[in-house]
Design an enzyme around this catalytic site. Structure first.
Site, PDB file in Angstrom:
ATOM      1  N   LYS A  56       0.832  -1.202   0.000  1.00  0.00           N
ATOM      2  CA  LYS A  56       0.000   0.000   0.000  1.00  0.00           C
ATOM      3  C   LYS A  56       0.862   1.245   0.000  1.00  0.00           C
ATOM      4  CE  LYS A  56      -0.374   0.926   4.842  1.00  0.00           C
ATOM      5  NZ  LYS A  56      -1.152   1.248   5.968  1.00  0.00           N
ATOM      6  N   ASP A  82      -2.613  -7.710  12.332  1.00  0.00           N
ATOM      7  CA  ASP A  82      -2.050  -6.377  12.548  1.00  0.00           C
ATOM      8  C   ASP A  82      -1.895  -6.139  14.045  1.00  0.00           C
ATOM      9  OD1 ASP A  82      -0.984  -3.970  11.741  1.00  0.00           O
ATOM     10  OD2 ASP A  82      -2.806  -3.253  10.760  1.00  0.00           O
ATOM     11  N   THR A  90      -6.720   1.102   6.909  1.00  0.00           N
ATOM     12  CA  THR A  90      -5.803   0.125   6.322  1.00  0.00           C
ATOM     13  C   THR A  90      -6.453  -1.246   6.260  1.00  0.00           C
ATOM     14  OG1 THR A  90      -3.824   1.312   7.036  1.00  0.00           O
ATOM     15  CG2 THR A  90      -3.581  -1.050   6.645  1.00  0.00           C
TER      16      THR A  90
END
Length: 176
Positions: A56, A82, A90
């Site tokens: 990203k 994460d 995100t």
């Protein structure tokens, strides 16, 4: 104990057993960004499955744009891992990119669920089936009511660590 990196909460006692108990067929662990690759790789190794990475770009703070999925996710059960989820931008963008790349089902595991601002709306609107979070941060009421969020407690892990510290035993095998 508090010197243990937060990434190691992905160890066996917290999220791994959770996913193993789900008996997921054809899983792939996915890092939502390049910074989480080491964490995702360790998680994939313990689950004995493949690894994918979301490449990203961040145009400005708090805004992310997914560019490419590195790895095979088509027809697989993607498990996004994460350390922190703040506004869920995100995570939601990564999940959308995974769905577009053909992932059959998408789960997420997040150690610290900050879940500020539009996070709950983004999670609710995302293709994430379920997001597992720890109880390191108290959840807001709307997060508790969100059917996609499931809390996994770290109390047993903390208890074991405290007991081992008290007995002058090693705690490192709790996190490997």
């Amino acid at each position: 104990f508090f010197d243990i990196p937060v990434d190691h909460l992905y160890s066996k006692p917290v999220f791994v057993d959770n996913f193993k108990n789900m008996k997921i067929e054809n899983p792939v662990v996915v890092s939502p960004d390049a910074g989480g690759v080491e964490r995702a790789r360790a998680f994939a190794k313990v689950l004995d499955c493949g690894l994918a990475i979301v490449d990203k770009r961040r145009d400005k703070p708090g805004m992310s744009q997914v560019m490419t999925i590195i790895g095979d996710v088509k027809d697989k059960v993607a498990i996004l891992v994460d350390d922190i989820c703040d506004t869920a931008g995100t995570l939601a963008n990564a999940a959308a990119a995974l769905r577009e790349a053909g992932a059959a089902v998408i789960y997420a595991a997040v150690t610290h669920p900050v879940l500020s601002g539009p996070a709950i709306q983004r999670i609710s609107a995302s293709p994430i089936e379920k997001i597992f979070v720890t109880d390191t941060i108290p959840l807001r009421q709307d997060a508790l009511e969100c059917g996609k969020i499931q809390v996994v407690t770290i109390s047993e892990l903390l208890g074991k660590a405290i007991r081992r510290i008290h007995n002058s035993d090693s705690i490192s095998n709790l996190f490997i």
